[in-house]
Design an enzyme around this catalytic site. Structure first.
Site, PDB file in Angstrom:
ATOM      1  N   GLY A 104      94.772 -13.794 -51.297  1.00 38.48           N
ATOM      2  CA  GLY A 104      94.722 -14.629 -52.490  1.00 38.48           C
ATOM      3  C   GLY A 104      94.640 -16.102 -52.197  1.00 38.48           C
ATOM      4  CB  THR A 151     102.574 -19.274 -43.169  1.00 37.96           C
ATOM      5  OG1 THR A 151     102.816 -19.038 -44.554  1.00 37.96           O
ATOM      6  CG2 THR A 151     103.465 -20.416 -42.694  1.00 37.96           C
ATOM      7  CB  SER A 195     107.878 -16.225 -45.360  1.00 39.06           C
ATOM      8  OG  SER A 195     107.438 -16.952 -44.217  1.00 39.06           O
ATOM      9  CG  LEU A 245     115.444 -28.211 -32.306  1.00 38.95           C
ATOM     10  CD1 LEU A 245     115.679 -27.098 -31.304  1.00 38.95           C
ATOM     11  CD2 LEU A 245     115.985 -29.526 -31.777  1.00 38.95           C
ATOM     12  CG  HIS A 277     104.842 -21.754  -2.658  1.00 38.88           C
ATOM     13  ND1 HIS A 277     105.980 -22.223  -3.274  1.00 38.88           N
ATOM     14  CD2 HIS A 277     104.541 -22.634  -1.660  1.00 38.88           C
ATOM     15  CE1 HIS A 277     106.371 -23.337  -2.671  1.00 38.88           C
ATOM     16  NE2 HIS A 277     105.504 -23.601  -1.685  1.00 38.88           N
TER      17      HIS A 277
END
Length: 588
Positions: free
Chosen positions: A114, A120, A227, A268, A540
């Site tokens: 919609g 989000t 949400s 934060l 490494h």
């Protein structure tokens, strides 16, 4: 988190199987050994036969009865007289992940949206916020004169163009939104525009204002509506001086002094952005400590690195009972009350206020009353397989809910993992997702990441179940790559069971922590024990050696009767034997 034995064909799998699985040969190629492991989008090879001990902790996944006939490939008509094999309400990250996996499984799929594709995360959340955080990271580097000078670099007067920064975030969201849309169109997913409502069993109506509604049927339905920002009572939002993260991501202004209500992930990250761009920040936190959702030890160190060294102050143990937007030349007013006594503490006057108090499920208007489903604080109740349950606690057949709308774990990638899990079930393979194996990250500078339990949670679990918990830590200051970057501030923490080698939780604060956490989360998802991961090889010098050192530092208890004996006698014993031999020889 459990060991177990895989068995075949649980009843729950046969109840939901049917809507269009691929051929058995194709399925077998994707299920080596008859088992697929959850927690990962890709495939993992399973060893041995169907019955194995110590099944992966990420899921209890078993072979279920296959559909009598393979479903047609993408583009064909759905079976059973339905318009679609699957209809998804909501085209966010969760809906998108489910749609792609559904087509991969041969299901005729439609997705209803919609608003705009991406939901989000893509449009008002994790995607544009990462663009802003990328800018804040560069700004911090350019302003850190001591850091640059130590590396022989000189930079003068760094600055930024606010509108260009905002455009960068908006352009990124647009690009990702387009990518998601095109990826679904390319494989034949029908994208239906409008708001979806469930009108009955396996029936959905959708439409938009000014146009007639349409009704479609589907073998299975997934609710993935996401949400919206949660705004507590007493707070007046004007979108300019008092706003949520939805508005903040537009970066229409950079206030001199901004209050951030809530010190979780959202708060934060925005504190990182605003302070890098020159703002002063005041946190307002209802609980007695900042960053309450993080492992306490990590939160304490993060406060020292991310808050105490910056233009940030804070008030803890207080509620913002009333916030009034700036108007008529007056500043934003924030009335603070004691979280326990509810007595007035003080009134703050700031230039702006960001409300970062969490998110609320977007589940209104879905027609849940038509199928006897009652939400719990707005969340749609589901079982461990994401199947929606009604007011009587019974599973609603062929109806699932994923992502923020069910409240199990409000993260975009968790929604996608849940969606994929549901498609596995629809395709005839039982699947239960272990949410403790799903990582989370906060993209501050430096980053914070975590997976599994915090130390207090692990110790509480250990007390209840009767096992021992051990903790080891490593520092970024001992890592060559981190030191080469002059980024030695950081720590990695491992919480584990010394008796079994099970990883209970891993928490990282440091350079690229959000990337490093996946070695730990994948190990948890696959049920890998420390006995095995200790033997892994890392290149490494890389940051991954922080995890390598962490795992190697774990002290495990040998099982009874399996104590390791040294292959060679200790040096002291050799010396003693040599001395005795020489003495005996001299006497002879």
């Amino acid at each position: 988190m459990h060991s177990g034995v895989a068995v075949s064909a649980p009843a729950s799998a046969s109840a939901i199987a049917g809507g269009g699985a691929r051929s058995e040969a194709a399925a077998a190629s994707r299920r080596p050994g008859g088992i697929r492991l959850c927690g990962l989008r890709g495939e993992a090879l399973a060893r041995g036969s169907l019955r194995i001990s110590h099944a992966p902790a990420a899921a209890r996944r078993v072979a279920a009865p296959r559909a009598a006939a393979a479903a047609p490939q993408n583009g064909a008509v759905a079976g059973g007289g339905f318009d679609y094999d699957l209809v998804i309400i909501g085209a966010g990250v969760g809906g998108h992940g489910a749609a792609l996996h559904a087509v991969e499984e041969g299901l005729k799929t439609a997705i209803i949206e919609g608003d705009v594709v991406g939901g989000t995360c893509v449009n008002r959340g994790c995607v544009p916020s990462k663009a802003l955080l990328a800018v804040s990271g560069r700004m911090r580097e350019l302003h850190d004169e001591h850091h640059l000078k130590s590396m022989g670099l000189q930079v003068s007067s760094p600055g930024y163009d606010r509108q260009a920064v905002a455009d960068h975030a908006n352009n990124l969201a647009s690009k990702i939104r387009s990518n998601l849309t095109n990826s679904m169109k390319a494989i034949g997913v029908d994208i239906l525009t409008g708001f979806g409502t469930i009108v009955g069993k396996q029936k959905v109506r959708y439409g938009k204002v000014g146009f007639p509604d349409k009704e479609i049927t589907a073998k299975n339905i997934i609710i993935a509506t996401g949400s919206v920002p949660f705004v507590p009572k007493g707070i007046e939002i004007d979108g300019k001086t008092v706003f949520t993260s939805d508005h903040a991501l537009k970066l229409e202004s950079v206030p001199d002094w901004i209050a951030i209500v809530g010190s979780g992930y959202i708060g934060l990250e925005f504190s990182d952005v605003y302070t890098a761009l020159g703002s002063e920040v005041t946190f307002v936190e209802a609980l007695d400590q900042l960053m309450p959702g993080f492992d306490p030890e990590i939160a304490k160190l993060a406060q020292r690195v991310l808050i105490n060294t910056r233009k940030i102050d804070y008030h803890t143990g207080v509620f913002a009972s009333k916030i009034t937007p700036a108007k008529d030349g007056k500043p934003v007013l924030i009335e603070l009350i004691d979280a326990k006594t509810k007595e007035h503490r003080e009134t703050l006057e700031v230039d702006a206020a960001l409300i970062a108090t969490g998110r609320a499920p977007f589940t209104n208007g879905l027609g849940l009353e038509n199928i006897n489903v009652v939400t719990q604080r707005g969340f749609i109740p589901v079982d461990e397989r994401m199947q929606v349950t009604d007011a009587d606690g019974n599973v609603v057949p062929n109806l699932f809910c994923i992502g923020d709308a069910n409240g199990k774990l409000m993260l975009a990638h968790a929604a996608s993992a849940q969606g994929i899990s549901v498609i596995e079930q629809i395709s005839g393979r039982d699947h239960i997702l272990n949410h403790l194996s799903i990582p989370a990250a906060c993209f501050t500078h430096p980053e914070i990441s975590m997976v599994g339990l915090t130390e207090p949670q692990a110790r509480e679990k250990a007390d209840k179940e009767g096992f021992e918990v051990s903790v080891v830590k490593t520092s970024f200051k001992a890592n060559t790559k981190a030191l080469a970057e002059n980024e030695g501030d950081g720590i990695a923490k491992l919480i584990y069971r010394p008796d079994t080698g099970e990883i209970l939780g891993v928490h990282i604060l440091g350079l690229h922590a959000a990337d490093l956490i996946h070695e730990a989360s994948n190990a948890m998802a696959l049920g890998t024990r420390l006995q095995d991961i200790k033997l892994a090889v890392h290149a490494h010098p890389t940051l991954s050696e922080v995890l390598d050192e962490l795992f190697k530092a774990a002290k495990l208890q040998p099982k009874e009767g399996q104590e390791r004996k040294p292959k060679h006698p200790p040096q002291l014993l050799l010396k003693v034997l040599s001395f005795i031999t020489s003495v005996l020889s001299s006497k002879q």
